[in-house]
Design a protein around this motif. Structure first.
Motif, short mmCIF file in Angstrom:
data_model
loop_
_atom_site.label_atom_id
_atom_site.label_comp_id
_atom_site.label_asym_id
_atom_site.label_seq_id
_atom_site.Cartn_x
_atom_site.Cartn_y
_atom_site.Cartn_z
N LEU A 206 -4.65 6.46 3.40
CA LEU A 206 -5.56 5.67 2.57
C LEU A 206 -6.93 6.34 2.48
O LEU A 206 -7.40 6.94 3.44
CB LEU A 206 -5.72 4.26 3.15
CG LEU A 206 -4.44 3.42 3.25
CD1 LEU A 206 -4.73 2.11 3.97
CD2 LEU A 206 -3.86 3.15 1.86
N ASN B 190 -3.71 5.43 -1.93
CA ASN B 190 -4.45 4.25 -2.36
C ASN B 190 -5.88 4.27 -1.81
O ASN B 190 -6.14 4.78 -0.72
CB ASN B 190 -3.77 2.97 -1.87
CG ASN B 190 -2.58 2.57 -2.71
OD1 ASN B 190 -1.77 1.76 -2.28
ND2 ASN B 190 -2.44 3.11 -3.90
N LYS B 191 -6.80 3.69 -2.58
CA LYS B 191 -8.17 3.48 -2.13
C LYS B 191 -8.34 2.03 -1.68
O LYS B 191 -7.83 1.12 -2.34
CB LYS B 191 -9.17 3.79 -3.24
CG LYS B 191 -9.23 5.25 -3.64
CD LYS B 191 -10.29 5.47 -4.72
CE LYS B 191 -10.37 6.94 -5.12
NZ LYS B 191 -11.41 7.16 -6.16
N LEU C 7 0.83 -1.19 0.00
CA LEU C 7 0.00 0.00 0.00
C LEU C 7 0.87 1.25 0.00
O LEU C 7 1.98 1.25 0.56
CB LEU C 7 -0.91 0.01 1.23
CG LEU C 7 -1.96 -1.10 1.31
CD1 LEU C 7 -2.64 -1.08 2.67
CD2 LEU C 7 -2.99 -0.97 0.19
#
Length: 285
Positions: free
Chosen positions: A42, A11-12, A7
């Motif tokens: 995130l 990021n989603k 990650l």
């Protein structure tokens, strides 16, 4: 262990409940979890089937499956975290688009009742999934879990992958990991979703159940010939069983009905300090 998931800030990730929906009274915990994920950088995408709206359910089986299918299909979503549990996850298995999931693979996280999805993703889409509960980030061990989560999935360390274990029988095992919660894994018996256990490593854990219940479940595994075929067994934490100091009864029964290598770890299961095991991953112990 695999470091497939990495990650980065921006990021989603998706949040969903494919088993029993989240109770509204747990909203504060969910909001805290989202704040923590945001603090990692995130962006959390919340599915339309997260909180209960019809009895136990966050949506009909088709609605829950459709939401999960959308998260898999969305190329902006880096990973999917299911924070639910209970009894309802197997309702959605026939409505998942396994071809779509195969074409848009991404890590799916969950434990307990989500074991049925973890294994179905492996058998139907050849996808790896993660036996891990994100809600441990807001548990009594939250600070330690947050640090381990960040080091594992942002920095590429093995904090959540490396677990301590001891041998009950044998000294080596190798194979692809299948399994999860023993009660829920057995929901797949007789279906197309249960993995072929031949030469694979079976992981088992449980939250509830004293010796009579757990022995019964082990007997069922033996009667469907799982132990005759698999390469070894990893026993995780059996919370209620071990609270009543009855684990030895189950250990002796398993040694009686099987001849395979067995290891025991207290670091994977329903505990607030639990680590991560990848279903579909080839490991050697």
């Amino acid at each position: 262990m695999s470091r497939a998931l990495k990650l980065t800030v921006g990021n989603k990730v998706g949040l969903i409940a494919c088993s029993d929906g989240i109770k509204v009274e747990n909203l504060t915990k969910v909001e805290e979890l989202i704040r923590i994920m945001n603090s990692f950088g995130l962006e959390v995408v919340i599915s339309n089937t997260l909180f209960r709206r019809n009895g136990y359910f966050s949506g009909s089986p088709k609605e829950r499956a459709a939401e999960l299918n959308l998260l898999f299909k969305n190329n902006e979503i880096r990973a999917i975290f299911d924070i639910s549990g209970g009894d309802s996850a197997n309702q959605i298995l026939e409505y998942l688009d396994y071809d779509n999931i195969r074409m848009h693979p991404k890590p799916f996280f969950g434990i307990s009742d989500l074991s049925v999805i973890l294994n179905a993703l492996y058998t139907q889409s050849n996808a790896k999934s993660y036996h891990y509960q994100l809600m441990t980030l807001v548990s009594s061990d939250g600070a330690e879990q947050q640090a381990a989560f960040y080091r594992t999935f942002f920095e590429g360390h093995n904090d959540l992958y490396d677990f301590k274990y001891h041998w009950i029988r044998g000294n080596q095992m190798s194979g692809i990991v299948i399994g999860g919660n023993i009660r829920c894994f057995l929901k797949l018996a007789g279906t197309n979703y249960i993995p072929n256990p031949s030469n694979q490593i079976l992981f088992l854990e449980s939250l509830s159940g004293r010796a009579n219940k757990i022995v019964s479940l082990f007997a069922q595994l033996q009667q469907v010939r799982i132990f005759d075929k698999c390469a070894g067994v990893i026993l995780g934490s059996f919370t209620e069983l071990e609270r009543y100091n009855e684990f030895l009864i189950v250990e002796e029964y398993l040694k009686e009905i099987s001849r395979i290598p067995i290891v025991k770890t207290n670091e994977i299961g329903h505990g607030s300090d639990s680590k991560c095991l990848i279903i579909g991953e080839n490991i050697t112990l």
